[in-house]
Scaffold this active site. Structure first.
Site, PDB file in Angstrom:
ATOM      1  N   CYS A  22      -3.231  -0.009  14.234  1.00 31.78           N
ATOM      2  CA  CYS A  22      -4.065   0.458  13.126  1.00 31.78           C
ATOM      3  C   CYS A  22      -5.189  -0.553  12.863  1.00 31.78           C
ATOM      4  O   CYS A  22      -4.941  -1.760  12.755  1.00 31.78           O
ATOM      5  CB  CYS A  22      -3.231   0.645  11.863  1.00 31.78           C
ATOM      6  SG  CYS A  22      -4.184   1.289  10.455  1.00 31.78           S
TER       7      CYS A  22
ATOM      8  N   CYS B  75       2.110   2.518   9.465  1.00 26.19           N
ATOM      9  CA  CYS B  75       1.025   2.619  10.446  1.00 26.19           C
ATOM     10  C   CYS B  75       1.560   2.394  11.851  1.00 26.19           C
ATOM     11  O   CYS B  75       2.652   1.853  12.053  1.00 26.19           O
ATOM     12  CB  CYS B  75      -0.054   1.560  10.177  1.00 26.19           C
ATOM     13  SG  CYS B  75      -0.752   1.585   8.525  1.00 26.19           S
TER      14      CYS B  75
ATOM     15  N   CYS C 125      -4.761   6.000  10.904  1.00 26.62           N
ATOM     16  CA  CYS C 125      -4.314   5.794  12.286  1.00 26.62           C
ATOM     17  C   CYS C 125      -3.353   6.865  12.780  1.00 26.62           C
ATOM     18  O   CYS C 125      -3.016   6.891  13.969  1.00 26.62           O
ATOM     19  CB  CYS C 125      -3.680   4.413  12.443  1.00 26.62           C
ATOM     20  SG  CYS C 125      -2.054   4.221  11.643  1.00 26.62           S
TER      21      CYS C 125
ATOM     22  N   CYS D  44      -0.017   6.757   7.420  1.00 23.13           N
ATOM     23  CA  CYS D  44      -1.414   6.342   7.268  1.00 23.13           C
ATOM     24  C   CYS D  44      -2.345   7.474   7.711  1.00 23.13           C
ATOM     25  O   CYS D  44      -2.181   8.029   8.809  1.00 23.13           O
ATOM     26  CB  CYS D  44      -1.668   5.095   8.109  1.00 23.13           C
ATOM     27  SG  CYS D  44      -3.379   4.526   8.096  1.00 23.13           S
TER      28      CYS D  44
ATOM     29  N   ARG E  81       4.517   6.564   3.180  1.00 27.24           N
ATOM     30  CA  ARG E  81       3.854   7.748   3.728  1.00 27.24           C
ATOM     31  C   ARG E  81       3.044   7.347   4.956  1.00 27.24           C
ATOM     32  O   ARG E  81       2.699   6.169   5.146  1.00 27.24           O
ATOM     33  CB  ARG E  81       2.928   8.380   2.687  1.00 27.24           C
ATOM     34  CG  ARG E  81       1.776   7.483   2.262  1.00 27.24           C
ATOM     35  CD  ARG E  81       0.764   8.246   1.425  1.00 27.24           C
ATOM     36  NE  ARG E  81      -0.282   7.366   0.910  1.00 27.24           N
ATOM     37  CZ  ARG E  81      -1.344   6.981   1.585  1.00 27.24           C
ATOM     38  NH1 ARG E  81      -1.496   7.382   2.840  1.00 27.24           N
ATOM     39  NH2 ARG E  81      -2.250   6.190   1.034  1.00 27.24           N
TER      40      ARG E  81
ATOM     41  N   THR F 235       0.818  -1.217   0.000  1.00 23.29           N
ATOM     42  CA  THR F 235       0.000   0.000   0.000  1.00 23.29           C
ATOM     43  C   THR F 235       0.849   1.264   0.000  1.00 23.29           C
ATOM     44  O   THR F 235       0.332   2.354  -0.263  1.00 23.29           O
ATOM     45  CB  THR F 235      -0.930   0.026   1.228  1.00 23.29           C
ATOM     46  OG1 THR F 235      -0.136   0.005   2.422  1.00 23.29           O
ATOM     47  CG2 THR F 235      -1.863  -1.172   1.221  1.00 23.29           C
TER      48      THR F 235
ATOM     49  N   ASP G  48      19.815   7.516  49.671  1.00 23.54           N
ATOM     50  CA  ASP G  48      18.736   8.401  50.108  1.00 23.54           C
ATOM     51  C   ASP G  48      18.050   7.820  51.341  1.00 23.54           C
ATOM     52  O   ASP G  48      17.518   6.709  51.312  1.00 23.54           O
ATOM     53  CB  ASP G  48      17.726   8.564  48.967  1.00 23.54           C
ATOM     54  CG  ASP G  48      16.685   9.614  49.274  1.00 23.54           C
ATOM     55  OD1 ASP G  48      16.864  10.754  48.835  1.00 23.54           O
ATOM     56  OD2 ASP G  48      15.691   9.290  49.965  1.00 23.54           O
TER      57      ASP G  48
END
Length: 529
Positions: free
Chosen positions: A71, A67, A101, A98, A96, A63, A489
């Site tokens: 997603c 994502c 999501c 999504c 690129r 695709t 401490d």
């Protein structure tokens, strides 16, 4: 084991030593699933497990998108998937983000605090905007390496070099401004660190396949989340956290130590709600922030209302607030390890998602630690308020929600010059405070998020009057180091004794080895006791 059947693991181990993508020992899908790193991530992605959002990125090459693991899209076949540690590596692979999501609208990776190597230190500095201010040569100089070596290491480990990592960070900052403010798009471009509007438009189109205007329209925001006043810009942003998140505890910690004139408790002016506000110094000028809790138990967030002298400081402001509240910690994995110890299990059940308070000003933490040693919180506040009143820089910025601050915390140079006039107490302590200020002012001592823990602690203990407790506390707050147990401490040892644990430093250190690599968080439970 989660309800979805995904085993919790330490994500710091899930990285391929030679690339930012998961290793793939064979080209076939079966071959990929024999790789334990790939198989673990694929199970998390198949289960739509939101706990892993921000810890790695799923690249789907059929695709052309990447994502978050949760997603809701149909689970892709193993042979079509590559996992990345950074968005920049996915960009470099031609993917690129999504649109469904929004993989960069999640908490960041906890790995950059868990790890303390060159790549992690570089990522902390990149998030703070160092490349935008000083370029790659400046980033490399801070880390003590040549730009060529730094580029080689980051490309091998994270799948992208420093320029690509900074570019991805600029795109994420721009998206945050586009969806969380009404600033003009041209102002967004320069505020996010882009050198031109053309570069901004090209990058946003490449990363998101949308124009900046379309990103803003798709967010469907209500108007007036940001406005300008003369010399300032006021923003209202939502910063996601990883669940579970005990935000009330960390905000209460900060509010209890608030310096009058510079910090204040309360969600808004006159409000009794849990919240915290402060003035802080940023690279281009002062800013004021007010932090309150929002979101839900399963999707927690912090509302950050800010007034900045220069909107170009947005990226470092967001990075520092996220570090201050430890928003990116993998709280579920941390709690799982600590709850395995019967002595800590009740405390973990009562207060899941405790966070280590961080810092928005590294040098400030040094002086807080030195002045706060062996005195009560109230006494330390009084001394720090007196110091800030006398030596702090005056400011004039509106406080979101009402109220006013008058001062920034004093610079190291101011304390070095006039600290002896203001400080009270034993002469050895004053000598230590002024000596540290002089070392910071003249450059002999550098403290920032690009330091390694061991080197930072070594430099600190070399200064007269600074011991292991102070050095450890500074590393804990400034670096967000997750595995520091301050056995020196007294209050921490008293808390340990109340829980039936060894009350002496040596015995507690030996018992605490089972809490690694989350001993800093175990210490919070001991303090809580």
């Amino acid at each position: 084991m989660s309800a979805a059947g995904v085993t919790l693991v330490d994500m710091s181990t899930l990285q391929h030593p030679r690339s930012g993508a998961s290793s793939t020992p064979a080209d076939s899908a079966d071959g990929r699933l024999t790789d334990p790193v790939f198989a673990e991530r694929y199970r998390a992605m198949s289960a739509k497990d939101a706990r892993f959002d921000g810890q790695f990125i799923t690249g789907v090459h059929t695709t052309g998108i990447y994502c978050r693991p949760s997603c809701p899209a149909v689970t892709p076949k193993p042979g079509n998937v590559t996992f990345y540690l950074t968005a920049a590596a996915a960009h470099e692979a031609g993917l690129r983000a999504c649109k469904r999501c929004l993989p960069d609208a999640v908490p960041g990776s906890p790995e950059w605090n868990v790890r303390d190597d060159l790549a992690a230190r570089a990522m902390r500095l990149i998030a703070d905007g160092t490349v935008e201010r000083e370029g790659v040569p400046g980033l490399a100089h801070r880390l003590g390496y040549t730009p060529r070596h730094l580029n080689r290491v980051l490309t091998a480990e994270l799948g992208a070099g420093p320029l690509a990592l900074a570019r991805a960070h600029r795109a994420q900052t721009a998206r945050l401004l586009l969806t969380g403010s009404d600033l003009p798009i041209t102002d967004v471009a320069f505020a996010a660190g882009f050198s031109s509007v053309r570069q901004f438009n090209e990058t946003m189109a490449e990363v998101y396949r949308l124009t900046p205007g379309a990103i803003r329209t798709a967010a469907r925001r209500s108007p007036a989340a940001a406005h300008r006043e003369p010399g300032t810009v006021t923003l209202s942003l939502r910063l996601p956290a990883r669940a579970p998140f005990d935000g009330a505890s960390v905000l209460s910690f900060l509010a209890a130590r608030a310096i009058d004139g510079m910090e204040a408790p309360g969600a808004a002016h006159g409000s009794g709600d849990i919240g915290y506000a402060r003035a802080l110094r940023l690279p281009h000028g002062p800013a004021v922030v007010r932090l309150t809790l929002t979101g839900t138990a399963t999707s927690p967030a912090v509302q950050c209302d800010a007034s900045l002298a220069d909107v170009a400081d947005l990226a470092p402001l967001v990075a520092r607030v996220r570090r201050l509240l430890d928003l990116d910690a993998d709280a579920e994995a941390i709690d799982a390890v600590l709850a395995a110890d019967p002595a800590l299990a009740p405390s973990v059940a009562a207060a899941p998602g405790l966070r280590v308070p961080g810092a928005v000003d590294a040098e400030e933490i040094v002086f807080r630690a030195l002045i706060g040693q062996q005195v009560s919180v109230a006494a330390a506040r009084t001394a720090l308020t007196r110091l800030t009143d006398a030596l702090g820089e005056s400011i004039d910025l509106p406080v979101p929600g009402g109220g006013a601050f008058t001062r920034l915390f004093p610079t190291a140079a101011a304390i070095a010059e006039r600290g002896r006039e203001v400080l009270r107490g034993p002469s050895r302590r004053i000598d230590a405070i002024v000596g540290a200020a002089e070392a910071l002012a003249d450059g002999r001592l550098t403290i920032d998020v690009g330091e390694s823990r061991d080197e930072l602690e070594r430099r600190l203990v070399e200064l007269p009057g600074i011991g292991p407790w102070t050095a450890g506390y500074v590393a804990l707050r400034v670096l967000g180091s997750p595995d520091i147990l301050l056995t020196g401490d007294l209050a921490l040892r008293q808390g340990a004794a109340r829980l039936g644990l060894p009350g002496d430093a040596r015995g507690l250190a030996e018992h605490g080895a089972r809490w690694a690599p989350w001993r800093s968080y175990a210490g919070l439970h001991l303090w809580r006791a």
